[in-house]
Design a protein around this motif. Sequence first.
Motif, PDB file in Angstrom:
ATOM      1  N   ASP A   1       0.857  -1.186   0.000  1.00 53.89           N
ATOM      2  CA  ASP A   1       0.000   0.000   0.000  1.00 53.89           C
ATOM      3  C   ASP A   1       0.895   1.239   0.000  1.00 53.89           C
ATOM      4  O   ASP A   1       2.119   1.131  -0.113  1.00 53.89           O
ATOM      5  CB  ASP A   1      -0.981  -0.025   1.190  1.00 53.89           C
ATOM      6  CG  ASP A   1      -0.281  -0.012   2.546  1.00 53.89           C
ATOM      7  OD1 ASP A   1       0.962   0.093   2.605  1.00 53.89           O
ATOM      8  OD2 ASP A   1      -0.990  -0.105   3.570  1.00 53.89           O
ATOM      9  N   HIS A   2       0.297   2.405   0.111  1.00 51.25           N
ATOM     10  CA  HIS A   2       1.039   3.661   0.096  1.00 51.25           C
ATOM     11  C   HIS A   2       2.090   3.704   1.208  1.00 51.25           C
ATOM     12  O   HIS A   2       3.202   4.183   1.025  1.00 51.25           O
ATOM     13  CB  HIS A   2       0.030   4.803   0.227  1.00 51.25           C
ATOM     14  CG  HIS A   2       0.625   6.108   0.646  1.00 51.25           C
ATOM     15  ND1 HIS A   2       0.377   6.661   1.878  1.00 51.25           N
ATOM     16  CD2 HIS A   2       1.458   6.949   0.007  1.00 51.25           C
ATOM     17  CE1 HIS A   2       1.030   7.798   1.966  1.00 51.25           C
ATOM     18  NE2 HIS A   2       1.695   8.015   0.858  1.00 51.25           N
ATOM     19  N   ASN A   3       1.717   3.125   2.373  1.00 50.24           N
ATOM     20  CA  ASN A   3       2.619   3.140   3.516  1.00 50.24           C
ATOM     21  C   ASN A   3       3.920   2.386   3.240  1.00 50.24           C
ATOM     22  O   ASN A   3       4.998   2.834   3.624  1.00 50.24           O
ATOM     23  CB  ASN A   3       1.894   2.521   4.726  1.00 50.24           C
ATOM     24  CG  ASN A   3       2.732   2.529   5.990  1.00 50.24           C
ATOM     25  OD1 ASN A   3       3.377   3.529   6.298  1.00 50.24           O
ATOM     26  ND2 ASN A   3       2.746   1.421   6.707  1.00 50.24           N
TER      27      ASN A   3
ATOM     28  N   ARG B   1      -7.223  -8.574 -10.851  1.00 47.92           N
ATOM     29  CA  ARG B   1      -8.208  -7.568 -11.243  1.00 47.92           C
ATOM     30  C   ARG B   1      -7.602  -6.162 -11.317  1.00 47.92           C
ATOM     31  O   ARG B   1      -7.820  -5.424 -12.281  1.00 47.92           O
ATOM     32  CB  ARG B   1      -9.362  -7.583 -10.250  1.00 47.92           C
ATOM     33  CG  ARG B   1     -10.643  -7.260 -10.933  1.00 47.92           C
ATOM     34  CD  ARG B   1     -11.832  -7.550 -10.085  1.00 47.92           C
ATOM     35  NE  ARG B   1     -12.817  -6.527 -10.381  1.00 47.92           N
ATOM     36  CZ  ARG B   1     -13.789  -6.180  -9.570  1.00 47.92           C
ATOM     37  NH1 ARG B   1     -13.919  -6.775  -8.412  1.00 47.92           N
ATOM     38  NH2 ARG B   1     -14.629  -5.248  -9.909  1.00 47.92           N
ATOM     39  N   ILE B   2      -6.850  -5.793 -10.305  1.00 47.68           N
ATOM     40  CA  ILE B   2      -6.286  -4.441 -10.289  1.00 47.68           C
ATOM     41  C   ILE B   2      -5.184  -4.309 -11.342  1.00 47.68           C
ATOM     42  O   ILE B   2      -5.024  -3.253 -11.967  1.00 47.68           O
ATOM     43  CB  ILE B   2      -5.801  -4.033  -8.868  1.00 47.68           C
ATOM     44  CG1 ILE B   2      -5.539  -2.525  -8.816  1.00 47.68           C
ATOM     45  CG2 ILE B   2      -4.560  -4.783  -8.428  1.00 47.68           C
ATOM     46  CD1 ILE B   2      -5.498  -1.953  -7.426  1.00 47.68           C
TER      47      ILE B   2
ATOM     48  N   PHE C   1      -9.684   6.558  -7.906  1.00 48.86           N
ATOM     49  CA  PHE C   1     -11.134   6.589  -8.142  1.00 48.86           C
ATOM     50  C   PHE C   1     -11.562   5.506  -9.130  1.00 48.86           C
ATOM     51  O   PHE C   1     -12.641   4.934  -9.001  1.00 48.86           O
ATOM     52  CB  PHE C   1     -11.579   7.970  -8.631  1.00 48.86           C
ATOM     53  CG  PHE C   1     -11.680   8.989  -7.524  1.00 48.86           C
ATOM     54  CD1 PHE C   1     -12.551   8.783  -6.456  1.00 48.86           C
ATOM     55  CD2 PHE C   1     -10.913  10.141  -7.538  1.00 48.86           C
ATOM     56  CE1 PHE C   1     -12.652   9.708  -5.430  1.00 48.86           C
ATOM     57  CE2 PHE C   1     -11.007  11.081  -6.514  1.00 48.86           C
ATOM     58  CZ  PHE C   1     -11.869  10.869  -5.455  1.00 48.86           C
ATOM     59  N   ALA C   2     -10.714   5.219 -10.124  1.00 48.88           N
ATOM     60  CA  ALA C   2     -11.042   4.168 -11.099  1.00 48.88           C
ATOM     61  C   ALA C   2     -11.187   2.822 -10.386  1.00 48.88           C
ATOM     62  O   ALA C   2     -12.104   2.044 -10.679  1.00 48.88           O
ATOM     63  CB  ALA C   2      -9.966   4.093 -12.175  1.00 48.88           C
ATOM     64  N   VAL C   3     -10.306   2.569  -9.423  1.00 51.53           N
ATOM     65  CA  VAL C   3     -10.381   1.322  -8.646  1.00 51.53           C
ATOM     66  C   VAL C   3     -11.664   1.309  -7.809  1.00 51.53           C
ATOM     67  O   VAL C   3     -12.403   0.326  -7.792  1.00 51.53           O
ATOM     68  CB  VAL C   3      -9.131   1.163  -7.752  1.00 51.53           C
ATOM     69  CG1 VAL C   3      -9.320   0.045  -6.733  1.00 51.53           C
ATOM     70  CG2 VAL C   3      -7.898   0.892  -8.594  1.00 51.53           C
ATOM     71  N   MET C   4     -11.945   2.426  -7.133  1.00 46.88           N
ATOM     72  CA  MET C   4     -13.169   2.485  -6.314  1.00 46.88           C
ATOM     73  C   MET C   4     -14.397   2.230  -7.174  1.00 46.88           C
ATOM     74  O   MET C   4     -15.286   1.472  -6.805  1.00 46.88           O
ATOM     75  CB  MET C   4     -13.297   3.857  -5.643  1.00 46.88           C
ATOM     76  CG  MET C   4     -12.293   4.109  -4.538  1.00 46.88           C
ATOM     77  SD  MET C   4     -12.598   5.737  -3.790  1.00 46.88           S
ATOM     78  CE  MET C   4     -11.029   6.519  -4.026  1.00 46.88           C
ATOM     79  N   GLN C   5     -14.449   2.860  -8.352  1.00 49.09           N
ATOM     80  CA  GLN C   5     -15.617   2.707  -9.217  1.00 49.09           C
ATOM     81  C   GLN C   5     -15.732   1.298  -9.770  1.00 49.09           C
ATOM     82  O   GLN C   5     -16.824   0.776  -9.951  1.00 49.09           O
ATOM     83  CB  GLN C   5     -15.559   3.723 -10.361  1.00 49.09           C
ATOM     84  CG  GLN C   5     -15.907   5.118  -9.877  1.00 49.09           C
ATOM     85  CD  GLN C   5     -15.688   6.180 -10.936  1.00 49.09           C
ATOM     86  OE1 GLN C   5     -14.718   6.136 -11.676  1.00 49.09           O
ATOM     87  NE2 GLN C   5     -16.590   7.146 -10.997  1.00 49.09           N
TER      88      GLN C   5
ATOM     89  N   SER D   1      -3.720   0.639  -5.580  1.00 44.59           N
ATOM     90  CA  SER D   1      -3.101   1.295  -6.736  1.00 44.59           C
ATOM     91  C   SER D   1      -1.689   1.824  -6.436  1.00 44.59           C
ATOM     92  O   SER D   1      -0.961   2.180  -7.356  1.00 44.59           O
ATOM     93  CB  SER D   1      -3.995   2.429  -7.259  1.00 44.59           C
ATOM     94  OG  SER D   1      -4.011   3.507  -6.353  1.00 44.59           O
ATOM     95  N   SER D   2      -1.306   1.832  -5.158  1.00 39.96           N
ATOM     96  CA  SER D   2       0.079   2.176  -4.832  1.00 39.96           C
ATOM     97  C   SER D   2       1.029   1.158  -5.461  1.00 39.96           C
ATOM     98  O   SER D   2       2.144   1.502  -5.860  1.00 39.96           O
ATOM     99  CB  SER D   2       0.301   2.159  -3.317  1.00 39.96           C
ATOM    100  OG  SER D   2      -0.658   2.959  -2.673  1.00 39.96           O
TER     101      SER D   2
END
Lengths: 100, 144
Positions: free
Chosen positions: A20-22, A86-87, B112-116, A55-56
């Motif tokens: 994560d960001h951390n 998925r991400i 935001f794209a991930v959240m959506q 997303s980090s």
Amino acid sequence: MIKTDYKNNILTVYLSGEIDHNRAADIRASIDSRINSIRPKRLELDFSKVSFMDSSGIGLIMGRYRAVGLIGGDLKIKNIPENLSRIIELSGVTSLGVLR
Amino acid sequence: MNYLNEMHIKFPGKSVNEAFARSVISAFVLELDPTIAELADIKTAVSEAVTNCIVHGYRREIGMVYIDAKITEDKRVIIKIRDKGIGIEDIKKAMQPLFTTAEEEERAGLGFAVMQSFMDKVKVSSTVGKGTSVTLEKLIVSVR
């Protein structure tokens, strides 16, 4: 602490836990110091032990893609667990040139 | 509307609390018996929203992050995450994939794209100088 392995011009980094960001800044610093000292032809990021990534992690992948690209190398991401696919797909990193 | 359950927490926007927020929300939704995938979706979306508060809302200072979560009788989880930070001038632009104002920190601009993509509904409201609030909603189907 990050486990790495270098052979045949390939630097493999075994990532683990939650990205994560951390945590991203520390992971980034330790990978970049190895890239710059070893100057591998290819960087491989192994995600098999990663339990969570937001997303980090995508920022981390894209940043390493640029970092290794600066010294003429390429980047491969491998062993992506099901819950991260998925991400990774949403991010489109593979269509930007990251190998999988 | 009657809620089956609700909770409210606030914590300082330190990046170590991103993992804390994910753990809390996981524990909270557990009573709906979510699948591993549903739980991962919610954790990821919450992580994005909390990170936004820390990285963008408060930038170099540390302010409080607030989470209000509810579970409805029809098995929806509604999570409101807010900060009292700088706010967003142009929400539409902020929500565009790959747009980021924190490039030097290697932010991908995908929050935001991930959240959506991972939640059913995402609502953002913001006032410059007052803060930003993001409401995430997801129906827990728990089909295995």
